[in-house]
Scaffold this motif. Sequence first.
Motif, PDB file in Angstrom:
ATOM      1  N   GLU A 163      44.956 109.431  38.380  1.00 45.36           N
ATOM      2  CA  GLU A 163      45.902 108.640  39.162  1.00 45.36           C
ATOM      3  C   GLU A 163      45.288 107.317  39.613  1.00 45.36           C
ATOM      4  N   ARG A 164      43.954 107.359  39.844  1.00 44.86           N
ATOM      5  CA  ARG A 164      43.249 106.193  40.383  1.00 44.86           C
ATOM      6  C   ARG A 164      43.486 104.923  39.565  1.00 44.86           C
ATOM      7  N   PHE A 165      43.560 105.056  38.250  1.00 37.94           N
ATOM      8  CA  PHE A 165      43.708 103.854  37.416  1.00 37.94           C
ATOM      9  C   PHE A 165      44.979 103.917  36.579  1.00 37.94           C
ATOM     10  N   ASP A 166      45.892 104.802  36.972  1.00 38.30           N
ATOM     11  CA  ASP A 166      47.103 104.991  36.161  1.00 38.30           C
ATOM     12  C   ASP A 166      47.866 103.691  35.930  1.00 38.30           C
ATOM     13  N   ASP A 167      47.997 102.901  37.002  1.00 38.80           N
ATOM     14  CA  ASP A 167      48.815 101.683  36.916  1.00 38.80           C
ATOM     15  C   ASP A 167      48.292 100.730  35.839  1.00 38.80           C
ATOM     16  N   ILE A 196      41.106  91.369  33.820  1.00 38.82           N
ATOM     17  CA  ILE A 196      40.675  92.089  35.022  1.00 38.82           C
ATOM     18  C   ILE A 196      41.404  93.429  35.127  1.00 38.82           C
ATOM     19  N   VAL A 197      42.694  93.426  34.763  1.00 34.83           N
ATOM     20  CA  VAL A 197      43.462  94.682  34.758  1.00 34.83           C
ATOM     21  C   VAL A 197      42.811  95.697  33.824  1.00 34.83           C
ATOM     22  N   ASN A 198      42.391  95.228  32.656  1.00 30.77           N
ATOM     23  CA  ASN A 198      41.797  96.150  31.687  1.00 30.77           C
ATOM     24  C   ASN A 198      40.382  96.552  32.074  1.00 30.77           C
ATOM     25  N   ALA A 199      39.699  95.697  32.822  1.00 27.35           N
ATOM     26  CA  ALA A 199      38.401  96.091  33.374  1.00 27.35           C
ATOM     27  C   ALA A 199      38.631  97.162  34.435  1.00 27.35           C
ATOM     28  N   HIS A 200      39.638  96.953  35.264  1.00 31.40           N
ATOM     29  CA  HIS A 200      40.006  97.908  36.314  1.00 31.40           C
ATOM     30  C   HIS A 200      40.272  99.287  35.706  1.00 31.40           C
ATOM     31  N   GLN A 248      42.516  92.779  43.555  1.00 39.67           N
ATOM     32  CA  GLN A 248      41.965  92.972  44.894  1.00 39.67           C
ATOM     33  C   GLN A 248      41.087  94.214  44.952  1.00 39.67           C
ATOM     34  N   GLU A 249      41.464  95.251  44.216  1.00 42.29           N
ATOM     35  CA  GLU A 249      40.653  96.476  44.210  1.00 42.29           C
ATOM     36  C   GLU A 249      39.299  96.227  43.550  1.00 42.29           C
ATOM     37  N   VAL A 250      39.294  95.384  42.529  1.00 40.36           N
ATOM     38  CA  VAL A 250      38.010  95.039  41.901  1.00 40.36           C
ATOM     39  C   VAL A 250      37.165  94.228  42.885  1.00 40.36           C
TER      40      VAL A 250
END
Lengths: 259, 138
Positions: A163-167, A196-200, A248-250
């Motif tokens: 769930e942590r990185f589902d989005d 950054i999204v894909n790094a996340h 922001q989470e990164v």
Amino acid sequence: MAAPATAEPTTHPSGVPAPEGSVDVTVKIQRFNPEQDSEPHWESYDIPALPTDRVLNLLINIKSYIDGSLAFRRSCAHGICGSDAMQINGVNRLACKVLVKDLLAKKGKTTITVAPLKGLPLLKDLYVDMEPFFEAYRSIKPYLIAYGNEPTRERIQSPADRERFDDTTKCILCAACTTSCPVYWADGTYFGPAAIVNAHRFIFDSRDEAAEERLDILNDAEGVWRCRTTFNCTDACPRGIEVTKAIQEVKRALLFRRV
Amino acid sequence: MAESTTAIALDRPRSPRRPAARRSNFELYSWLFMRISGLALVVLVLGHLFIMNILDGGVHRINFAFVAGRWSSPFWQFWDLLMLWLAQLHGGNGLRTIIDDYARKGSTRFWLKMLLYVSMAVILVLGTLVIFTFDPNI
């Protein structure tokens, strides 16, 4: 002979078939042919469109019936492949996910403006060079990195960890977010939201062991700190990913060195 | 060895050059500094404006004696010094990022930043000097 019971599509002056219920719209497209033009220019096409048509249908109609030289990308045409991201009425959208009925003017004639994505080199019409975008994507190592012996069975993950990185797993690499970012327009070396999204997606994956490596990459001058939280990316994402939140989470992970 | 190991390595054809990572936390700290100094400046600047413009007859009572009276106290000296440094560094860093965002040419970027840094240094040095060497008996 009397008119047939089922209405045949009548042909519009533009040559595009006009099925029953269609309305006239003007599609204003930014055209550029590198072999003839020195500058992009606008061209308008008056064509019939059904309210249930997608903008992609209009482009295909223009290409099929009016000007076969119109260049644009599209593959699946169902919002999955991410090929047909473009600027529609000034905002980045997938042409296959925008319905004409949502663009119709309250009164008077509707004009739909279509332009290529900003910030990437323009090749032809709605065609841009995606290489700088993919270069940024590759540089954040978008693949599983795990050290030690390979497990003999699959890598187990709890639903909570998933769930942590589902989005951020939803990204289709259409570049709508990156090319809506004002920082990316001005400075193409910024990694951009999509990278950054894909790094996340891997940084917060419990099975991956290279979070540090990716965080170091994004900590650089061209990394997450260039984000101005303008939310253009979140607004542009056709998959509804909360892009700015992921960035922001990164940032937070970097700040507290904790994933 | 039977199999051939000559794989054609097309390493990122046509990809733009990305400068090597600098491995520094400068951008992180400057980002953090902007948040913290911003919070401090809200208190410092609003307090300053309140004292100068609203309290006790406001701006009309400000004269040389008023300033001399305030700066005789280390508290107000420190307040003004902190405000000067935070505002200069906060504003300067903000302008630095704006220059990075908007300047297109490397040389424009460089000269605009030089102008910024020199003006920041002049104001910081001059302001600090005045706060510490202010002589009420001038």
